[in-house]
Scaffold this motif. Structure first.
Motif, PDB file in Angstrom:
ATOM      1  N   ASP B 442      -8.276  20.452 -23.654  1.00 13.66           N
ATOM      2  CA  ASP B 442      -9.377  19.322 -23.334  1.00 13.66           C
ATOM      3  C   ASP B 442     -10.362  19.705 -22.620  1.00 13.66           C
ATOM      4  OD1 ASP B 442      -9.857  16.779 -23.583  1.00 13.66           O
ATOM      5  OD2 ASP B 442      -8.401  15.874 -22.583  1.00 13.66           O
ATOM      6  N   GLU B 443     -11.565  19.172 -22.891  1.00 12.10           N
ATOM      7  CA  GLU B 443     -12.674  18.936 -21.489  1.00 12.10           C
ATOM      8  C   GLU B 443     -12.511  18.230 -20.686  1.00 12.10           C
ATOM      9  OE1 GLU B 443     -16.691  19.074 -23.264  1.00 12.10           O
ATOM     10  OE2 GLU B 443     -16.653  21.225 -23.341  1.00 12.10           O
ATOM     11  N   ALA B 444     -12.926  18.443 -19.509  1.00 14.44           N
ATOM     12  CA  ALA B 444     -13.078  17.372 -18.450  1.00 14.44           C
ATOM     13  C   ALA B 444     -14.078  17.903 -17.424  1.00 14.44           C
ATOM     14  CB  ALA B 444     -11.515  17.677 -17.609  1.00 14.44           C
ATOM     15  N   VAL B 445     -14.247  16.811 -16.539  1.00 18.65           N
ATOM     16  CA  VAL B 445     -15.165  17.108 -15.536  1.00 18.65           C
ATOM     17  C   VAL B 445     -14.307  16.525 -14.177  1.00 18.65           C
ATOM     18  CG1 VAL B 445     -17.299  16.705 -16.688  1.00 18.65           C
ATOM     19  CG2 VAL B 445     -16.200  14.715 -15.671  1.00 18.65           C
ATOM     20  N   ASP B 446     -14.982  17.296 -13.131  1.00 20.74           N
ATOM     21  CA  ASP B 446     -14.563  17.146 -11.804  1.00 20.74           C
ATOM     22  C   ASP B 446     -14.673  15.509 -11.276  1.00 20.74           C
ATOM     23  OD1 ASP B 446     -13.735  17.364  -9.086  1.00 20.74           O
ATOM     24  OD2 ASP B 446     -15.823  17.662  -8.829  1.00 20.74           O
ATOM     25  N   SER B 447     -13.852  14.849 -10.682  1.00 24.97           N
ATOM     26  CA  SER B 447     -13.901  13.731 -10.445  1.00 24.97           C
ATOM     27  C   SER B 447     -14.858  13.453  -9.013  1.00 24.97           C
ATOM     28  CB  SER B 447     -12.511  12.975 -10.103  1.00 24.97           C
ATOM     29  OG  SER B 447     -11.719  13.033 -11.133  1.00 24.97           O
ATOM     30  N   PHE B 448     -15.113  14.501  -8.519  1.00 22.55           N
ATOM     31  CA  PHE B 448     -16.139  14.389  -7.243  1.00 22.55           C
ATOM     32  C   PHE B 448     -17.470  15.049  -7.599  1.00 22.55           C
ATOM     33  CE2 PHE B 448     -11.505  14.793  -5.421  1.00 22.55           C
ATOM     34  CZ  PHE B 448     -11.490  13.444  -5.188  1.00 22.55           C
ATOM     35  N   SER B 449     -17.517  16.238  -7.497  1.00 20.00           N
ATOM     36  CA  SER B 449     -18.947  16.574  -7.684  1.00 20.00           C
ATOM     37  C   SER B 449     -19.376  17.723  -8.640  1.00 20.00           C
ATOM     38  CB  SER B 449     -19.262  17.309  -6.280  1.00 20.00           C
ATOM     39  OG  SER B 449     -18.448  18.278  -5.758  1.00 20.00           O
ATOM     40  N   LEU B 450     -18.603  18.460  -9.277  1.00 24.12           N
ATOM     41  CA  LEU B 450     -18.787  19.568 -10.301  1.00 24.12           C
ATOM     42  C   LEU B 450     -19.684  18.938 -11.017  1.00 24.12           C
ATOM     43  CD1 LEU B 450     -18.602  22.556 -10.695  1.00 24.12           C
ATOM     44  CD2 LEU B 450     -16.468  21.986 -12.010  1.00 24.12           C
ATOM     45  N   GLN B 451     -20.958  19.612 -11.775  1.00 28.94           N
ATOM     46  CA  GLN B 451     -21.518  19.158 -12.890  1.00 28.94           C
ATOM     47  C   GLN B 451     -21.187  20.027 -14.208  1.00 28.94           C
ATOM     48  OE1 GLN B 451     -24.295  19.402  -9.915  1.00 28.94           O
ATOM     49  NE2 GLN B 451     -23.276  17.446  -9.407  1.00 28.94           N
ATOM     50  N   GLU B 452     -20.326  20.765 -13.988  1.00 26.08           N
ATOM     51  CA  GLU B 452     -19.907  21.595 -14.989  1.00 26.08           C
ATOM     52  C   GLU B 452     -18.681  21.292 -15.728  1.00 26.08           C
ATOM     53  OE1 GLU B 452     -21.294  24.463 -16.828  1.00 26.08           O
ATOM     54  OE2 GLU B 452     -22.972  23.544 -16.141  1.00 26.08           O
ATOM     55  N   THR B 453     -18.522  21.401 -17.089  1.00 25.19           N
ATOM     56  CA  THR B 453     -17.293  21.069 -17.564  1.00 25.19           C
ATOM     57  C   THR B 453     -16.093  22.026 -17.137  1.00 25.19           C
ATOM     58  OG1 THR B 453     -17.812  22.054 -19.555  1.00 25.19           O
ATOM     59  CG2 THR B 453     -18.348  19.560 -19.455  1.00 25.19           C
ATOM     60  N   ILE B 454     -14.859  21.451 -17.408  1.00 25.09           N
ATOM     61  CA  ILE B 454     -13.775  22.181 -16.991  1.00 25.09           C
ATOM     62  C   ILE B 454     -12.883  22.268 -18.184  1.00 25.09           C
ATOM     63  CG2 ILE B 454     -11.581  22.432 -15.567  1.00 25.09           C
ATOM     64  CD1 ILE B 454     -13.078  20.612 -13.483  1.00 25.09           C
ATOM     65  N   ASP B 455     -12.210  23.641 -18.634  1.00 27.91           N
ATOM     66  CA  ASP B 455     -11.728  23.518 -19.809  1.00 27.91           C
ATOM     67  C   ASP B 455      -9.907  23.372 -19.361  1.00 27.91           C
ATOM     68  OD1 ASP B 455     -13.480  24.063 -21.435  1.00 27.91           O
ATOM     69  OD2 ASP B 455     -13.080  26.236 -21.762  1.00 27.91           O
ATOM     70  N   VAL B 456      -9.472  22.508 -19.874  1.00 27.54           N
ATOM     71  CA  VAL B 456      -7.978  22.221 -19.539  1.00 27.54           C
ATOM     72  C   VAL B 456      -7.051  22.572 -20.545  1.00 27.54           C
ATOM     73  CG1 VAL B 456      -6.271  20.385 -18.834  1.00 27.54           C
ATOM     74  CG2 VAL B 456      -8.621  19.963 -18.286  1.00 27.54           C
ATOM     75  N   ILE B 457      -6.331  23.386 -20.309  1.00 25.90           N
ATOM     76  CA  ILE B 457      -5.225  24.024 -21.239  1.00 25.90           C
ATOM     77  C   ILE B 457      -3.772  23.676 -20.921  1.00 25.90           C
ATOM     78  CG2 ILE B 457      -4.387  26.221 -22.349  1.00 25.90           C
ATOM     79  CD1 ILE B 457      -7.337  27.280 -21.084  1.00 25.90           C
ATOM     80  N   ALA B 458      -3.124  23.378 -22.035  1.00 33.25           N
ATOM     81  CA  ALA B 458      -1.695  22.975 -21.707  1.00 33.25           C
ATOM     82  C   ALA B 458      -0.752  23.320 -22.839  1.00 33.25           C
ATOM     83  CB  ALA B 458      -1.599  21.360 -21.608  1.00 33.25           C
ATOM     84  N   TYR B 459       0.600  23.911 -22.409  1.00 30.29           N
ATOM     85  CA  TYR B 459       1.563  24.367 -23.309  1.00 30.29           C
ATOM     86  C   TYR B 459       2.810  23.425 -22.889  1.00 30.29           C
ATOM     87  CZ  TYR B 459      -1.094  28.506 -24.822  1.00 30.29           C
ATOM     88  OH  TYR B 459      -1.973  29.342 -25.321  1.00 30.29           O
ATOM     89  N   ARG B 527     -13.644  28.428 -14.945  1.00 28.81           N
ATOM     90  CA  ARG B 527     -13.647  26.994 -14.669  1.00 28.81           C
ATOM     91  C   ARG B 527     -12.452  26.455 -15.723  1.00 28.81           C
ATOM     92  NH1 ARG B 527     -18.898  27.516 -13.511  1.00 28.81           N
ATOM     93  NH2 ARG B 527     -19.751  27.459 -15.392  1.00 28.81           N
ATOM     94  N   VAL B 528     -11.286  26.939 -15.295  1.00 24.97           N
ATOM     95  CA  VAL B 528     -10.251  26.375 -16.350  1.00 24.97           C
ATOM     96  C   VAL B 528      -8.902  25.927 -15.444  1.00 24.97           C
ATOM     97  CG1 VAL B 528     -10.654  28.158 -18.146  1.00 24.97           C
ATOM     98  CG2 VAL B 528      -9.088  28.724 -16.306  1.00 24.97           C
ATOM     99  N   ALA B 529      -8.398  25.027 -16.158  1.00 23.59           N
ATOM    100  CA  ALA B 529      -7.066  24.461 -15.570  1.00 23.59           C
ATOM    101  C   ALA B 529      -5.986  24.752 -16.587  1.00 23.59           C
ATOM    102  CB  ALA B 529      -7.136  23.284 -14.732  1.00 23.59           C
ATOM    103  N   TYR B 530      -4.582  25.063 -16.141  1.00 23.11           N
ATOM    104  CA  TYR B 530      -3.724  25.297 -16.711  1.00 23.11           C
ATOM    105  C   TYR B 530      -2.689  24.098 -16.330  1.00 23.11           C
ATOM    106  CZ  TYR B 530      -5.062  29.690 -18.875  1.00 23.11           C
ATOM    107  OH  TYR B 530      -5.596  30.496 -19.642  1.00 23.11           O
ATOM    108  N   VAL B 531      -2.239  23.239 -17.281  1.00 23.20           N
ATOM    109  CA  VAL B 531      -1.560  21.981 -16.842  1.00 23.20           C
ATOM    110  C   VAL B 531      -0.429  21.958 -17.542  1.00 23.20           C
ATOM    111  CG1 VAL B 531      -3.719  20.884 -16.053  1.00 23.20           C
ATOM    112  CG2 VAL B 531      -2.743  20.323 -18.077  1.00 23.20           C
TER     113      VAL B 531
END
Lengths: 231, 716
Positions: B442-459, B527-531
């Motif tokens: 999924d593509e996400a943005v930080d809830s506070f201040s980051l103007q770049e997108t974050i790649d969210v990856i899940a297994y 700029r990735v997050a594994y969830v």
């Protein structure tokens, strides 16, 4: 057959109006075991003649035959091989290589590609016989003029050449050292030796004395006799 | 080298400012789900410090057709009144008449599209291209999808706008304006910000590495040139000592002699510097311009004139100074000493003779080593050049690896397939498949201040079975409310193990998880997050899904791919979407490496030539006693070896322990990037050095063999 035979050698130096014919039909033969001195004033062409005889330079005309090999017209590589196997040079200012010890300077020709075998052995013998064993490990600037010239003579002989060419060999030496060096050149056995010099003492050791004047060599038996007697 | 560095540094370093200025780039670009224009305008108008804004409707995934080309992911912006935020680099702006379009310069270049050409958007009637644009808020085609601007007049579009461009009176107040904008954005979904400052930082990060490399290389080239020219000038003055003494004796002043020597150097240096300037510019201007076009930035053009003029002056000043200084020193000595040809600064070695028996090669090495300071300086310069060439090879190798090898990104699967999660059982049964699992992204943005997108990856289970970026801190995910974040994301948001990661998903839902660990991931600049999959799907059930497949070692990948069906594809590397950029970077690296190689060759030739020039008498003596060209070649090989051997050691050590780690940190501080040159690269560079040394030795030996022995014996 002479070791060295030069005939009709002509050489002009300079160009245009400054051109000057320093050798004008020089003829010279030197036999094995013979020491020949060439006298002449400064600029008379003595060194030029020596360079031509040693294959360091080319004559404009004439022939030079050394140990049966024709030098004129040869390519630089072939001339280098002739120098390596048949000629030993002794220079006025010794021309030892500063980065090499006395022994390494002596060994230098023996380590060149194409050198005669047995160079190392001859070098040891020469170093001993010329009284250089004590100082052979020293660098040239640590040696006296006489020692440097003895090292240079050893270097000239290490290739066991048929011809030794000496250019003012005592020019930078005092009288004692000069006498020692001349004694060594006199005792080179069956080698042909050509010494160019302007010093009567050097010419006195020669079997024959030739004078270079106006581009021509002139033999004067009386002068040779007088020089020997005065020495 | 200096010119090459200038062209690239100026192009990349100042390209964004030039482009942003020319395009009147807004301070912030805001994208959101479509809203009525009036409602959005009212909210923006209430923002503090506002200078201007314009509203647009942007369509993505549009089919774009031009003669011979087609794309299905074009972005089309419907332009209304107000400031534009792009520069017209050819043709003209939209006039307001229907049927006119503007296209990006990068797209026009890539498709060979002329002004006045026709394109079709989603099968509509042909539109005429009236101008080419450039706007640095995004990279250009082919790094991104094609971008097209269409006039609002005559276009039938659904109501509402989804893009706002905002200009502030004082750009420094952007942060507080963004806070205000977020605070008043209730009810507006899919809100994303791109700021001018943010784009600049991203570009500066990438360009900074290239610029740092080139500046370092230029300094090495300058050092090499200075050392060689100084040595060459010294040798020339040494040769002329008697002439200098004579002129001093007849009354020439010291400054006159110095000026004469300097003038002679100027006569040689001026045309040489001009040729170098032209060659350097020709070698690098093309690749740099192509790279800038991809970044939507203009080529430097006339702006380069001033820096190039300064470079020319530096290139001339070095040899002139190098020639004048030894002449000044020599002319200061007593004329009598000069007439005798006294050494300029003779210092005879007091070292004892070496125990190593001197053959010609050892003698050559000793001759080169006689000038110790110069040998050290030249070996250092050559070693640095070697180190940089190794670094570039390692960098190119890393680029290829990242582009083509998923393993380089910590991915442990080789294939992907667009199949539902339910198909996992069937996939695992395929012969050759070792493991398979659904992968959600999924593509996400930080809830506070980051103007770049974050790649969210899940297994659904342990993600490290399929993607295992190295753990840099904390621990792996152990609970359903935990996440691992990339170091790039952790740096941007100040996250550490134990912090709370709060991100806004594409669906609008917010995901809050405790950071369990920080991982080094090269994907998306870290700029990735594994969830956990359950946490992601609970907030965004529409997250994209695919199956990832790990193949048994030795299994036939082609067969497994065929068994997976038409949707199977090899796992992508990090830069698969940026192949043209990688190619361009490679072209620049190659050009710089070639120039660097020429610097090495120059240093080697000069070292050999200087040995011959300074030791003319020594070489003549060796030739007089019977050495031919092969012997002189061996002697010069020794001189070259005295330089190449320490240079190679310096180069390898420099790359392995200094340049490689430093560049890896600069390039990707958020991940572990190995830039140590491999054995193959080292062997190639050593072979290159040997070839360069051989060329230098043969060439100089041939020239030395033509010198007169007699005149050499008379040399001072």
């Amino acid at each position: 057959m002479p070791v060295l035979a030069a005939s009709g050698i002509i050489k002009t130096v300079g160009a245009g109006r400054a051109a000057r014919r320093v050798l004008d039909g020089v003829n010279l033969e030197v036999d094995a075991g013979e020491v020949v001195a060439v006298l002449g004033r400064s600029g008379s062409g003595k060194s030029t003649l020596l360079h031509l005889l040693g294959g360091l330079d080319r004559p404009d005309a004439g022939r030079i035959v050394l140990a049966g090999e024709e030098l004129t017209g040869r390519r630089p590589g072939a001339l280098a091989r002739v120098r390596l196997r048949h000629i030993g040079f002794v220079f006025q200012s010794f021309h030892l290589i500063e980065e090499l010890s006395g022994e390494e300077n002596v060994l230098l020709p023996a380590r060149l590609p194409g050198a005669r075998r047995g160079g190392e052995r001859r070098a040891r013998r020469l170093i001993d016989s010329l009284g250089l064993a004590e100082i052979a490990g020293r660098r040239p600037h640590e040696l006296s003029g006489g020692e440097q010239q003895r090292v240079a003579i050893a270097r000239a002989l290490v290739g066991d050449p048929e011809l030794v060419l000496a250019d003012e060999p005592t020019g930078n030496l005092d009288q004692d050292n000069g006498a020692t060096v001349l004694g060594l050149l006199r005792e080179l056995g069956d080698r042909a030796v050509v010494i160019v010099t302007h010093e009567p003492e050097a010419a006195a050791i020669a079997d024959r004395v030739l004078r270079l004047e106006d581009g021509r060599l002139r033999e004067d038996a009386d002068e040779a006799m007088a020089l020997r007697e005065s020495a | 080298m200096l010119t090459a560095a200038l062209v690239v540094s100026d192009g990349l370093g100042r390209g964004f400012d030039r482009a942003a200025g020319a395009a009147d780039l807004p301070d912030a670009i805001v994208r959101f789900d479509p809203e009525p224009a009036g409602q959005v305008a009212a909210r923006i108008a209430a923002l503090p410090d506002l200078a201007a804004f314009s509203l647009r409707r942007e369509f993505t995934g549009v089919e774009l057709d031009a003669p011979g080309h087609t794309s299905e992911n074009a972005a089309v912006e419907i332009i209304g009144p107000g400031r534009r935020g792009y520069a017209i680099v050819a043709g003209r702006d939209l006039s307001g008449r229907p049927g006119e379009v503007l296209v990006e310069r990068g797209l026009a270049a890539a498709w060979g599209m002329p002004l006045g050409g026709r394109i079709e958007l989603d099968g509509s009637s042909p539109q005429r291209v009236v101008g080419f644009t450039e706007s640095p808020d995004n990279v250009s085609y082919p790094l991104a999808g094609p971008r097209v601007y269409v006039a609002q007049v005559g276009v039938s579009v659904p109501p509402g706008v989804n893009l706002a461009e905002i200009w502030l009176r004082d750009p420094h107040r952007l942060d507080e304006v963004l806070v205000q904008a977020r605070a008043t954005s209730y009810g507006v979904h899919g809100l994303r910000f791109v700021t001018r400052a943010g784009v600049r930082v991203l570009l500066d990060q990438a360009a900074g590495i290239v610029i740092d490399l080139l500046v370092a290389l230029s300094l090495i080239a300058l050092l090499t040139a200075a050392v060689m020219l100084a040595a060459s000038a010294r040798a020339e003055v040494q040769r002329r000592l008697q002439a200098i003494g004579l002129r001093r004796a007849v009354g020439a002043s010291r400054s006159y002699l110095t000026a004469t020597q300097g003038l002679e150097a100027l006569i040689v240096a001026a045309p040489a510097a001009t040729i170098g300037l032209i060659a350097g510019t020709l070698a690098t201007y093309g690749p740099t311009s192509r790279l800038l076009m991809m970044l939507n930035e203009p080529a430097p053009g006339a702006a380069l004139a001033l820096p190039l003029a300064a470079a020319w002056m530096a290139a001339v000043a070095i040899p002139v100074t190098s020639a004048a200084w030894p002449a000044w020193r020599a002319a200061g000595r007593a004329p009598v000493a000069l007439l005798r040809g006294a050494e300029l600064a003779a210092a005879r070695s007091r070292r004892r003779a070496s125990p190593i028996r001197a053959g010609l090669t050892v003698l050559g090495a000793r001759l080169a080593g006689a000038r110790r300071a110069r040998l050290v300086a030249t070996a250092t310069a050559l070693g640095s050049s070697t180190g940089f060439v190794l670094l570039m090879l390692a960098l190119a190798s890393a680029l290829v690896s990242l582009e083509t090898d998923p393993g380089a990104l910590g991915k442990r699967y080789q294939l992907t397939a667009q199949l539902p999660p339910a198909a996992v059982g069937q996939v695992r049964a395929i012969p050759g498949v070792q493991a398979a699992a659904p992968r959600y992204a999924d593509e996400a943005v930080d809830s506070f201040s980051l103007q770049e997108t974050i790649d969210v990856i899940a297994y659904p289970g342990d993600h490290t079975e399929f993607e295992a970026p190295p753990l840099l801190g904390g621990s792996r995910i152990a609970r359903p409310d935990e996440a691992e974040v990339g170091a790039g994301l952790a740096d941007a948001l100040g996250l550490v193990p134990g912090s709370t990661l709060a991100i806004q998903l594409a669906s609008g839902g917010e995901l809050r998880l405790r950071v369990a660990g920080v991982v080094g991931s090269l994907d998306h600049d870290g700029r990735v997050a594994y969830v956990p999959a359950r946490a992601l799907l609970a907030r965004d059930p529409s997250a994209s899904e695919q199956l990832v497949v790990r193949v048994r070692p030795g299994a036939d990948l082609t067969r497994v791919t065929a068994a997976l069906g038409a949707t199977a594809a090899p796992a992508a590397g990090a830069t698969a979407r940026g192949v043209p950029l990688v190619d361009t970077l490679r072209a620049i690296l190659r050009a710089v490496a070639i120039v660097d190689g020429l610097v090495c060759l120059y240093a080697l030739i000069q070292t050999c030539a200087l040995t011959v020039q300074e030791r003319r008498r020594t070489l003549s003596v060796i030739r007089a006693v019977g050495a031919g060209t092969p012997a002189i070649t061996r002697l010069l090989a020794g001189a070259a070896l005295a330089l190449v051997a320490p240079a190679a050691a310096i180069g390898i050590a420099l790359e392995r322990w200094l340049l490689g780690p430093a560049l890896a940190r600069l390039a990707a501080g958020y991940a572990t990037l190995s830039l140590g040159a491999g054995a193959g690269a080292i062997a190639a560079v050593l072979a290159g050095l040997v070839v360069a040394a051989t060329v230098a030795v043969l060439w100089v030996a041939r020239r030395a063999g033509r010198e007169s022995v007699v005149s050499g014996l008379a040399a001072p």
